[in-house]
Design a protein around this motif. Sequence first.
Motif, PDB file in Angstrom:
ATOM      1  N   GLU A   2       7.362   0.731 -11.505  1.00  0.00           N
ATOM      2  CA  GLU A   2       7.125   1.289 -10.195  1.00  0.00           C
ATOM      3  C   GLU A   2       6.128   2.438 -10.278  1.00  0.00           C
ATOM      4  OE1 GLU A   2       9.917   1.120 -11.811  1.00  0.00           O
ATOM      5  OE2 GLU A   2      11.433  -0.002 -10.698  1.00  0.00           O
ATOM      6  N   ARG A   3       5.598   2.792  -9.131  1.00  0.00           N
ATOM      7  CA  ARG A   3       4.549   3.808  -9.071  1.00  0.00           C
ATOM      8  C   ARG A   3       4.982   5.133  -9.697  1.00  0.00           C
ATOM      9  NH1 ARG A   3       2.127   6.367  -3.445  1.00  0.00           N
ATOM     10  NH2 ARG A   3       0.997   8.084  -4.416  1.00  0.00           N
ATOM     11  N   THR A  42       3.320   6.913 -13.528  1.00  0.00           N
ATOM     12  CA  THR A  42       2.528   8.146 -13.633  1.00  0.00           C
ATOM     13  C   THR A  42       2.564   8.746 -15.032  1.00  0.00           C
ATOM     14  OG1 THR A  42       4.433   9.413 -12.817  1.00  0.00           O
ATOM     15  CG2 THR A  42       2.782   8.744 -11.198  1.00  0.00           C
ATOM     16  N   THR A  50      -0.295   3.673   1.850  1.00  0.00           N
ATOM     17  CA  THR A  50      -1.176   4.083   0.755  1.00  0.00           C
ATOM     18  C   THR A  50      -1.813   5.417   1.095  1.00  0.00           C
ATOM     19  OG1 THR A  50      -1.697   1.772   0.278  1.00  0.00           O
ATOM     20  CG2 THR A  50      -3.138   3.438  -0.681  1.00  0.00           C
ATOM     21  N   TYR A  91      -2.132  -0.193 -12.933  1.00  0.00           N
ATOM     22  CA  TYR A  91      -1.581   1.105 -12.529  1.00  0.00           C
ATOM     23  C   TYR A  91      -1.992   1.417 -11.091  1.00  0.00           C
ATOM     24  CZ  TYR A  91      -1.168   6.195 -12.216  1.00  0.00           C
ATOM     25  OH  TYR A  91      -0.864   7.475 -11.800  1.00  0.00           O
ATOM     26  N   ALA A 144      -0.078   1.565  -7.394  1.00  0.00           N
ATOM     27  CA  ALA A 144      -0.187   2.798  -6.617  1.00  0.00           C
ATOM     28  C   ALA A 144      -0.606   2.528  -5.163  1.00  0.00           C
ATOM     29  CB  ALA A 144      -1.176   3.746  -7.286  1.00  0.00           C
ATOM     30  N   ASN A 182       2.173   0.665  -3.161  1.00  0.00           N
ATOM     31  CA  ASN A 182       3.192   1.610  -2.691  1.00  0.00           C
ATOM     32  C   ASN A 182       4.410   0.888  -2.129  1.00  0.00           C
ATOM     33  OD1 ASN A 182       4.257   4.140  -2.323  1.00  0.00           O
ATOM     34  ND2 ASN A 182       3.230   4.519  -0.374  1.00  0.00           N
TER      35      ASN A 182
END
Length: 397
Positions: free
Chosen positions: A115-116, A120, A347, A387, A391, A394
């Motif tokens: 997941e986003r 990270t 987003t 990645y 992102a 979302n």
Amino acid sequence: MLLLKNNIFKTLIQEKDISFLLLGLTLFLLPFSINLSTFTLILSLAFKFVQVFVFDFRVFRTKALKASACIGFVFFAYMILLSILQTGLSHTIDMFGKQFQHWMLLFLVPMLLRERNINTILIKVFFLGLCISICYVFALSYINGNTLDQDSFESIIDIHHTYLSVFLLFIINHVLIKLIKNQNNLSIPQVIVQVAIISGAFWLIYLVDSKVSIILFVVLFIIHVFPELSKENAVKYLLIFLTILAAFYVFNHKLKTSYETALDFRLQIWDASVENIESHPFFGNLHASEKELLNYQHYLNGKYYYLDRDLNSHNQYLSILLKYGVFGFMILSSYCVLLFKNTNPKTGKIVMRETIGFLAIVLLVFYIENVLDRHHGIVFFTVFYNYYLVAVENAEI
């Protein structure tokens, strides 16, 4: 210890997601060692399959990652079928490790991402590995009394200055957008640290004489600053931009090889690539390796001085068209379509602009190098493309 205190690491350890932790280690090692990062990436994929088949982990965490893997698999299947039809099964098997194996990452890497908010951590460990690698080269160059330049990085950690510059630009893109967008909410120490990161990365790009990266730095500045311009900050940003242009002017005068000379060198190779493409436009030519095809074309054109250099196309677009034709190129172009298709009202603007900065870096560097043919390039692209795909998607997990 600081990493272990991070909530993301706690989550990963609690869930025993070994494959993702190993992916992070792969990115940490990527600037430092091709062999070590390859080994950890293989381990990461192996653990992922164990997690899926033994511990019932999900194969893909989001729909976008599944779509990304599908595009990669379609391209890989197309490529293998094309090779079998053109050269036979035996030759395809013989050349698999050298010509086709690395393309498997297009559909394998999307299985590793999450997941986003979890993803990270990948940028953080990549940045940490890059910093340690640079410090290692600095230290060894100082101890041995060598001049610090692009040759230092190639000889010590086996990284071409183009890939080093791409990594640095990637960090600049990530930090610059956050600095510009959040400057009023940052403390003075935070601003100093972020400005130091951007300045240090720019200085390194300047040091290793990466011509395209200096241009890309200006492009990133324009992409991220232009939307923020107002009457109140116009003078400040104008002064910064003029300072960058002055640095660009000084940089151009210190180069041993001018932009014009470097472009002329590539134009000679691109001409040979285009001539090969024109003879096999739709499905490309896999009867010989890219370098062999270009060497033969140089021979036909009477440019014998290129034969000993054994060069590829030095252009990712031409390389794809030469080997896999228009149809292969169209399949890979689907990645851009997928990225923008997955944008939605959720987003964020910062995420979108950072993604556009990433695309600017990758697509422009594709213009001057066969990025996806090297370990540093294919791993960097497959991980961070996915990645940013997660992102911008979302998605609610």
